[in-house]
Design an enzyme around this catalytic site. Structure first.
Site, mmCIF file in Angstrom:
data_model
loop_
_atom_site.group_PDB
_atom_site.id
_atom_site.type_symbol
_atom_site.label_atom_id
_atom_site.label_comp_id
_atom_site.label_asym_id
_atom_site.label_seq_id
_atom_site.Cartn_x
_atom_site.Cartn_y
_atom_site.Cartn_z
ATOM 1 N N GLU A 127 42.481 30.218 39.584
ATOM 2 C CA GLU A 127 43.055 29.997 38.259
ATOM 3 C C GLU A 127 43.307 28.521 37.944
ATOM 4 O O GLU A 127 43.047 28.071 36.829
ATOM 5 C CB GLU A 127 44.361 30.779 38.118
ATOM 6 C CG GLU A 127 44.157 32.282 38.085
ATOM 7 C CD GLU A 127 45.408 33.018 37.651
ATOM 8 O OE1 GLU A 127 45.846 32.827 36.491
ATOM 9 O OE2 GLU A 127 45.961 33.776 38.465
ATOM 10 N N HIS A 174 37.368 42.459 62.867
ATOM 11 C CA HIS A 174 36.633 43.705 63.034
ATOM 12 C C HIS A 174 35.447 43.810 62.081
ATOM 13 O O HIS A 174 34.792 44.856 62.032
ATOM 14 C CB HIS A 174 37.580 44.897 62.837
ATOM 15 C CG HIS A 174 38.669 44.968 63.859
ATOM 16 N ND1 HIS A 174 38.537 45.657 65.051
ATOM 17 C CD2 HIS A 174 39.895 44.392 63.894
ATOM 18 C CE1 HIS A 174 39.648 45.526 65.760
ATOM 19 N NE2 HIS A 174 40.490 44.761 65.081
ATOM 20 N N SER A 207 56.300 41.993 34.889
ATOM 21 C CA SER A 207 55.341 41.467 33.916
ATOM 22 C C SER A 207 55.986 40.285 33.232
ATOM 23 O O SER A 207 56.985 40.445 32.516
ATOM 24 C CB SER A 207 54.945 42.521 32.883
ATOM 25 O OG SER A 207 54.146 41.949 31.853
ATOM 26 N N THR A 237 51.671 43.348 29.529
ATOM 27 C CA THR A 237 50.494 43.643 30.331
ATOM 28 C C THR A 237 50.134 45.123 30.235
ATOM 29 O O THR A 237 50.953 45.994 30.557
ATOM 30 C CB THR A 237 50.731 43.253 31.799
ATOM 31 O OG1 THR A 237 51.208 41.900 31.851
ATOM 32 C CG2 THR A 237 49.451 43.388 32.604
ATOM 33 N N SER A 245 54.981 38.455 30.754
ATOM 34 C CA SER A 245 54.919 38.565 29.297
ATOM 35 C C SER A 245 55.598 39.817 28.778
ATOM 36 O O SER A 245 56.055 39.871 27.632
ATOM 37 C CB SER A 245 53.467 38.562 28.821
ATOM 38 O OG SER A 245 52.811 39.746 29.261
ATOM 39 N N LYS A 277 40.486 39.192 28.008
ATOM 40 C CA LYS A 277 41.534 39.970 27.331
ATOM 41 C C LYS A 277 41.175 40.222 25.872
ATOM 42 O O LYS A 277 41.536 41.264 25.306
ATOM 43 C CB LYS A 277 42.864 39.227 27.416
ATOM 44 C CG LYS A 277 43.467 39.189 28.812
ATOM 45 C CD LYS A 277 44.776 38.410 28.817
ATOM 46 C CE LYS A 277 45.396 38.377 30.204
ATOM 47 N NZ LYS A 277 46.663 37.581 30.224
ATOM 48 N N SER A 302 52.308 38.242 38.523
ATOM 49 C CA SER A 302 53.493 39.094 38.542
ATOM 50 C C SER A 302 53.493 40.044 39.732
ATOM 51 O O SER A 302 54.552 40.530 40.138
ATOM 52 C CB SER A 302 53.577 39.896 37.238
ATOM 53 O OG SER A 302 53.717 39.036 36.120
#
Length: 359
Positions: A247, A263, A110, A115, A112, A355, A69
Site C-alpha cells: 500500500e 513444509h 472498520s 466497509t 470508516s 471500490k 482494520s
C-alpha cells in the site's frame, strides 16, 4: 551501478530533507512519528469503556474487518496465543465461516464504518445473537452499534486506516483486558510506549542513513520482491509488513509463516530466480525454542542457496514492546521504499478504483 555506489546514492537521496515534502505531500511522515502518542491515547480511552456484558459468558471472540482494520486482530491473536486465551479468530469475508451464538463476542473493526464486508458480517452475527464491541471512527457501523446500545470504542485519528493499526491494537488489548479475556499490564504498556518512542526517534527522516535501519532495509528491497518471514508473535507481523509495502510503496511483496514454510515454500530455493527476491526474517526474542531453531535453519539454508536475506531481531523487552517496535520499523521501511521509488505513499488509487466498480 555497483552496490557501494548505489548505497551512497540512496544515502544522499534519503538524507536529503527536501525530498520528503516534495513527494509525501500529505505528511504521512508526521503520522508515523505520532505513533507512540496514539498508543497512549488509545490505552487511556479503554479505561472509559462502558462494559455492558458479562464476560464470564464469553466462550470465543471473532474479530471482523478488512485491510488495516483486521491486521490489529492478527497482532492481538499472536499475543493472546501465548496466554492460551479463549479461541480468537479473524474473519475477512462477506459471511461467517463458523457457527456463533450469544456466547461469542464479535469485535467489528472498520476505520470508516462503511466497509461492505464488515457491515455484512455484523448483520449476520447480530442475527445469531452475538455480543458486540465496535471499533471505528463513525459511519454506518457505529450508527448500528449506537442504536443497539453496544460497546463502542472510537478511533479518533485523521489518517489512513492502515496508519491506525497500532491505535486499534491498543484499543483491542485494553478492551479485552477489561473483559478479562487477555492479561495486559498497564506498566508494560507505558514501558513499551517509552521504548517505541526511542525507536521512532531513531527511524524518522532526519536520522542519517548510516544509523537508520529502516532506510537501509528500504534500499535492500529496491528492485527486489521482498518476502517477509514471521513466526510466533511475529506471525501476523509478516502480513503487516507485506501489506504496508503493497500500500505505501506500491510494490509487490509477499509473506510466509514459520514453521509452515519449511513444509513447502523452501523447495523454491532451488529455482533459478533467487536473485529477484529479498527475504526478511522477523525473529522474536521470546518464544518456543523449537520455533526459534527454525530461524537458525532458515538462515543456514538461505546462505547455502545464496538467497539475499536479512534477519531483524525483536528487542529483548515484552511481547507488546516487540510487536509495537517491529510494527513501527515495518511502517518506516515501506515509507522509505515509496520515497526512493518516487511515489507518494499515502494515496491508494488502485484500491479506490476497485471500490468504484461496486458503486
Amino acid at each position: 551501478m555497483d552496490s557501494e555506489t548505489s548505497d551512497r546514492y540512496m544515502q544522499g537521496l534519503l538524507d536529503d530533507q527536501s525530498l520528503y515534502p516534495s513527494i509525501d505531500v500529505s505528511g504521512l511522515r508526521d503520522r508515523l512519528f505520532r505513533l507512540p502518542g496514539q498508543c497512549i491515547e488509545a490505552w487511556s480511552k479503554t479505561k472509559l469503556l462502558q462494559v455492558n456484558i458479562d464476560s464470564r459468558e464469553i466462550k470465543n471472540v471473532v474479530i471482523i474487518g478488512m485491510g488495516g482494520s483486521a491486521i490489529a486482530g492478527d497482532l492481538l491473536i499472536d499475543m493472546a496465543s501465548a496466554q492460551k486465551t479463549v479461541p480468537i479468530s479473524v474473519v475477512r469475508d462477506f459471511s461467517l465461516p463458523m457457527k456463533i451464538d450469544s456466547s461469542t463476542l464479535v469485535v467489528a473493526c472498520s476505520y470508516s464504518g462503511q466497509t461492505e464486508e464488515t457491515l455484512a458480517l455484523y448483520d449476520e452475527a447480530a442475527s445469531y445473537g452475538a455480543k458486540f464491541l465496535v471499533i471505528g471512527s463513525g459511519g454506518a457501523l457505529v450508527s448500528k452499534a449506537e442504536s443497539k446500545n453496544e460497546m463502542i470504542l472510537t478511533v479518533d485519528l485523521a489518517s489512513e486506516p492502515r496508519s491506525a493499526v497500532a491505535y486499534s491494537l491498543v484499543l483491542l488489548l485494553g478492551a479485552l483486558s477489561r473483559l478479562g479475556i487477555i492479561s495486559v499490564d498497564g506498566d508494560d504498556v507505558r514501558d513499551s510506549v517509552a521504548f517505541l518512542t526511542a525507536t521512532v526517534n531513531g527511524l524518522k527522516e532526519d536520522v542519517s542513513y548510516e544509523t537508520n535501519l529502516a532506510k537501509q532495509l528500504a534500499t535492500n528491497c529496491l528492485s527486489k520482491s521482498p518476502v517477509i518471514y514471521g513466526g510466533g508473535i511475529f506471525t501476523g507481523m509478516a502480513r503487516r509488513w507485506k501489506t504496508q509495502i503493497n500500500e505505501n510503496s506500491k510494490s509487490w511483496a509477499f509473506y510466509e509463516t514459520i514453521p509452515e514454510l519449511l513444509h513447502n515454500s523452501i523447495e523454491a530455493y532451488a529455482s533459478d530466480h533467487n536473485d529477484e527476491k529479498f527475504i526478511i526474517l522477523l525473529r522474536p526474542s521470546i518464544g518456543d525454542d523449537r520455533l526459534l531453531s527454525r530461524y537458525d535453519i532458515l538462515g543456514k539454508m538461505l546462505s547455502e542457496y545464496e538467497i539475499p536475506f536479512q534477519t531483524i531481531e525483536g528487542d529483548s523487552h515484552s511481547m507488546l514492546s516487540q510487536i509495537l517496535n517491529m510494527l513501527a520499523l515495518g511502517d518506516y521501511v515501506s515509507y522509505y521504499l515509496a520515497l526512493v521509488r518516487g511515489v507518494d505513499p499515502a494515496p491508494n488509487p488502485v484500491i479506490n478504483r476497485a471500490k468504484s466498480f461496486n458503486e
